[in-house]
Design a protein around this motif. Structure first.
Motif, PDB file in Angstrom:
ATOM      1  N   PHE A 128       0.859  -1.186   0.000  1.00  0.00           N
ATOM      2  CA  PHE A 128       0.000   0.000   0.000  1.00  0.00           C
ATOM      3  C   PHE A 128       0.893   1.233   0.000  1.00  0.00           C
ATOM      4  N   HIS A 129       0.484   2.284  -0.728  1.00  0.00           N
ATOM      5  CA  HIS A 129       1.289   3.505  -0.809  1.00  0.00           C
ATOM      6  C   HIS A 129       0.370   4.681  -1.172  1.00  0.00           C
ATOM      7  N   PRO A 130       0.665   5.875  -0.663  1.00  0.00           N
ATOM      8  CA  PRO A 130      -0.168   7.047  -1.000  1.00  0.00           C
ATOM      9  C   PRO A 130      -0.198   7.367  -2.495  1.00  0.00           C
ATOM     10  N   SER A 131       0.840   6.987  -3.224  1.00  0.00           N
ATOM     11  CA  SER A 131       0.918   7.295  -4.660  1.00  0.00           C
ATOM     12  C   SER A 131       0.728   6.063  -5.540  1.00  0.00           C
ATOM     13  N   TYR A 132       0.113   5.008  -5.003  1.00  0.00           N
ATOM     14  CA  TYR A 132      -0.095   3.777  -5.766  1.00  0.00           C
ATOM     15  C   TYR A 132      -0.744   4.080  -7.111  1.00  0.00           C
ATOM     16  N   THR A 133      -0.204   3.495  -8.169  1.00  0.00           N
ATOM     17  CA  THR A 133      -0.822   3.561  -9.494  1.00  0.00           C
ATOM     18  C   THR A 133      -0.769   2.164 -10.112  1.00  0.00           C
ATOM     19  N   ARG A 134      -1.912   1.658 -10.519  1.00  0.00           N
ATOM     20  CA  ARG A 134      -2.006   0.306 -11.086  1.00  0.00           C
ATOM     21  C   ARG A 134      -1.131   0.166 -12.323  1.00  0.00           C
ATOM     22  N   SER A 135      -0.997   1.240 -13.089  1.00  0.00           N
ATOM     23  CA  SER A 135      -0.252   1.149 -14.345  1.00  0.00           C
ATOM     24  C   SER A 135       1.242   0.900 -14.144  1.00  0.00           C
ATOM     25  N   SER A 136       1.730   1.025 -12.907  1.00  0.00           N
ATOM     26  CA  SER A 136       3.155   0.769 -12.672  1.00  0.00           C
ATOM     27  C   SER A 136       3.405  -0.586 -12.014  1.00  0.00           C
ATOM     28  N   VAL A 137       2.344  -1.370 -11.834  1.00  0.00           N
ATOM     29  CA  VAL A 137       2.477  -2.691 -11.227  1.00  0.00           C
ATOM     30  C   VAL A 137       2.589  -3.723 -12.336  1.00  0.00           C
ATOM     31  N   GLU A 138       3.638  -4.530 -12.274  1.00  0.00           N
ATOM     32  CA  GLU A 138       3.838  -5.564 -13.288  1.00  0.00           C
ATOM     33  C   GLU A 138       3.031  -6.806 -12.922  1.00  0.00           C
ATOM     34  N   LEU A 152      -6.774  -4.623  -9.189  1.00  0.00           N
ATOM     35  CA  LEU A 152      -7.847  -4.568 -10.168  1.00  0.00           C
ATOM     36  C   LEU A 152      -7.281  -4.843 -11.552  1.00  0.00           C
ATOM     37  N   PRO A 153      -8.121  -5.295 -12.464  1.00  0.00           N
ATOM     38  CA  PRO A 153      -7.637  -5.568 -13.822  1.00  0.00           C
ATOM     39  C   PRO A 153      -7.134  -4.285 -14.486  1.00  0.00           C
ATOM     40  N   PRO A 154      -6.286  -4.433 -15.500  1.00  0.00           N
ATOM     41  CA  PRO A 154      -5.816  -3.257 -16.234  1.00  0.00           C
ATOM     42  C   PRO A 154      -6.983  -2.498 -16.860  1.00  0.00           C
ATOM     43  N   THR A 155      -6.793  -1.206 -17.062  1.00  0.00           N
ATOM     44  CA  THR A 155      -7.823  -0.350 -17.652  1.00  0.00           C
ATOM     45  C   THR A 155      -8.296  -0.894 -18.997  1.00  0.00           C
ATOM     46  N   SER A 156      -7.372  -1.448 -19.777  1.00  0.00           N
ATOM     47  CA  SER A 156      -7.735  -1.968 -21.111  1.00  0.00           C
ATOM     48  C   SER A 156      -8.733  -3.118 -21.033  1.00  0.00           C
ATOM     49  N   LEU A 186     -20.307  -8.929 -19.335  1.00  0.00           N
ATOM     50  CA  LEU A 186     -21.374  -8.925 -18.334  1.00  0.00           C
ATOM     51  C   LEU A 186     -22.662  -8.275 -18.844  1.00  0.00           C
ATOM     52  N   GLY A 187     -22.677  -7.894 -20.141  1.00  0.00           N
ATOM     53  CA  GLY A 187     -23.859  -7.285 -20.722  1.00  0.00           C
ATOM     54  C   GLY A 187     -24.091  -5.858 -20.256  1.00  0.00           C
ATOM     55  N   GLN A 188     -23.029  -5.176 -19.881  1.00  0.00           N
ATOM     56  CA  GLN A 188     -23.126  -3.805 -19.381  1.00  0.00           C
ATOM     57  C   GLN A 188     -22.640  -2.821 -20.446  1.00  0.00           C
ATOM     58  N   PRO A 189     -23.053  -1.541 -20.319  1.00  0.00           N
ATOM     59  CA  PRO A 189     -22.567  -0.542 -21.275  1.00  0.00           C
ATOM     60  C   PRO A 189     -21.072  -0.286 -21.077  1.00  0.00           C
ATOM     61  N   PRO A 190     -20.423   0.321 -22.073  1.00  0.00           N
ATOM     62  CA  PRO A 190     -19.000   0.631 -21.935  1.00  0.00           C
ATOM     63  C   PRO A 190     -18.719   1.485 -20.692  1.00  0.00           C
ATOM     64  N   VAL A 191     -17.528   1.318 -20.167  1.00  0.00           N
ATOM     65  CA  VAL A 191     -17.110   2.036 -18.962  1.00  0.00           C
ATOM     66  C   VAL A 191     -16.606   3.414 -19.348  1.00  0.00           C
ATOM     67  N   ASP A 192     -17.053   4.432 -18.603  1.00  0.00           N
ATOM     68  CA  ASP A 192     -16.543   5.785 -18.795  1.00  0.00           C
ATOM     69  C   ASP A 192     -15.056   5.763 -18.418  1.00  0.00           C
ATOM     70  N   ALA A 200     -11.694   5.144 -14.882  1.00  0.00           N
ATOM     71  CA  ALA A 200     -10.639   4.137 -14.807  1.00  0.00           C
ATOM     72  C   ALA A 200      -9.569   4.509 -13.785  1.00  0.00           C
ATOM     73  N   SER A 201      -9.342   5.787 -13.574  1.00  0.00           N
ATOM     74  CA  SER A 201      -8.304   6.203 -12.624  1.00  0.00           C
ATOM     75  C   SER A 201      -8.659   5.821 -11.188  1.00  0.00           C
ATOM     76  N   TYR A 202      -9.904   5.490 -10.939  1.00  0.00           N
ATOM     77  CA  TYR A 202     -10.292   5.096  -9.587  1.00  0.00           C
ATOM     78  C   TYR A 202      -9.622   3.798  -9.153  1.00  0.00           C
ATOM     79  N   GLN A 203      -9.195   2.993 -10.102  1.00  0.00           N
ATOM     80  CA  GLN A 203      -8.533   1.754  -9.718  1.00  0.00           C
ATOM     81  C   GLN A 203      -7.230   2.019  -8.978  1.00  0.00           C
ATOM     82  N   ASP A 204      -6.677   3.211  -9.132  1.00  0.00           N
ATOM     83  CA  ASP A 204      -5.456   3.548  -8.399  1.00  0.00           C
ATOM     84  C   ASP A 204      -5.693   3.677  -6.897  1.00  0.00           C
ATOM     85  N   TYR A 205      -6.927   3.883  -6.503  1.00  0.00           N
ATOM     86  CA  TYR A 205      -7.218   4.091  -5.083  1.00  0.00           C
ATOM     87  C   TYR A 205      -7.367   2.792  -4.290  1.00  0.00           C
TER      88      TYR A 205
END
Length: 138
Positions: free
Chosen positions: A59-69, A79-83, A92-98, A102-107
């Motif tokens: 856990f880190h205050p500046s955690y970003t999913r895009s920097s995790v290998e 969480l899964p990658p934004t892509s 899941l039959g849902q509309p596209p994600v805004d 996607a940046s919320y996954q960093d939290y």
């Protein structure tokens, strides 16, 4: 690093009832330095043979999913990658994600200060029993 390994040793030398996990804090590390520190911790555990006995959750205050290998595939506990968001929504039959959401996954792994949750390996295994990852075309 010696403080970290001593911390892990105390967890492993205690009974599971007395200590099955603990939080190791490293308050002064920047995000890039924290990533290097956690890699060194994991390497040392693997090298000593304790990699199967101890699992780490960071856990880190500046955690970003895009920097995790790995950046473009699943990594347990993240969480899964934004892509993957729109293919998952379609599956899941849902509309596209805004994409602005996607940046919320960093939290998911942000915390007030850098820390590592040190878990006995069997605790993580118990928590993930029956966990299944769905393959999607992305």
């Amino acid at each position: 690093l010696s403080d970290f390994y001593g911390f892990c040793s105390r967890i492993l030398s205690s009974s599971e009832a007395d200590a099955n996990s603990g939080i190791f804090t490293v308050p002064s590390l920047s995000w890039p330095d924290f990533l290097l520190f956690t890699e060194a911790c994991k390497f040392g555990l693997d090298f000593s043979g304790a990699g199967e006995l101890i699992q780490l959750v960071h856990f880190h205050p500046s955690y970003t999913r895009s920097s995790v290998e790995p950046v473009d595939s699943l990594h347990y506990g993240h969480l899964p990658p934004t892509s993957w968001l729109n293919p998952m929504a379609a599956h899941l039959g849902q509309p596209p994600v805004d994409q602005s959401l996607a940046s919320y996954q960093d939290y998911q792994r942000r915390s007030p200060f850098p820390m590592i949750n040190v878990l006995r390996g069997d605790q993580l295994a118990k928590a993930t029993v029956g966990t299944r990852v769905q393959s999607l075309d992305v």
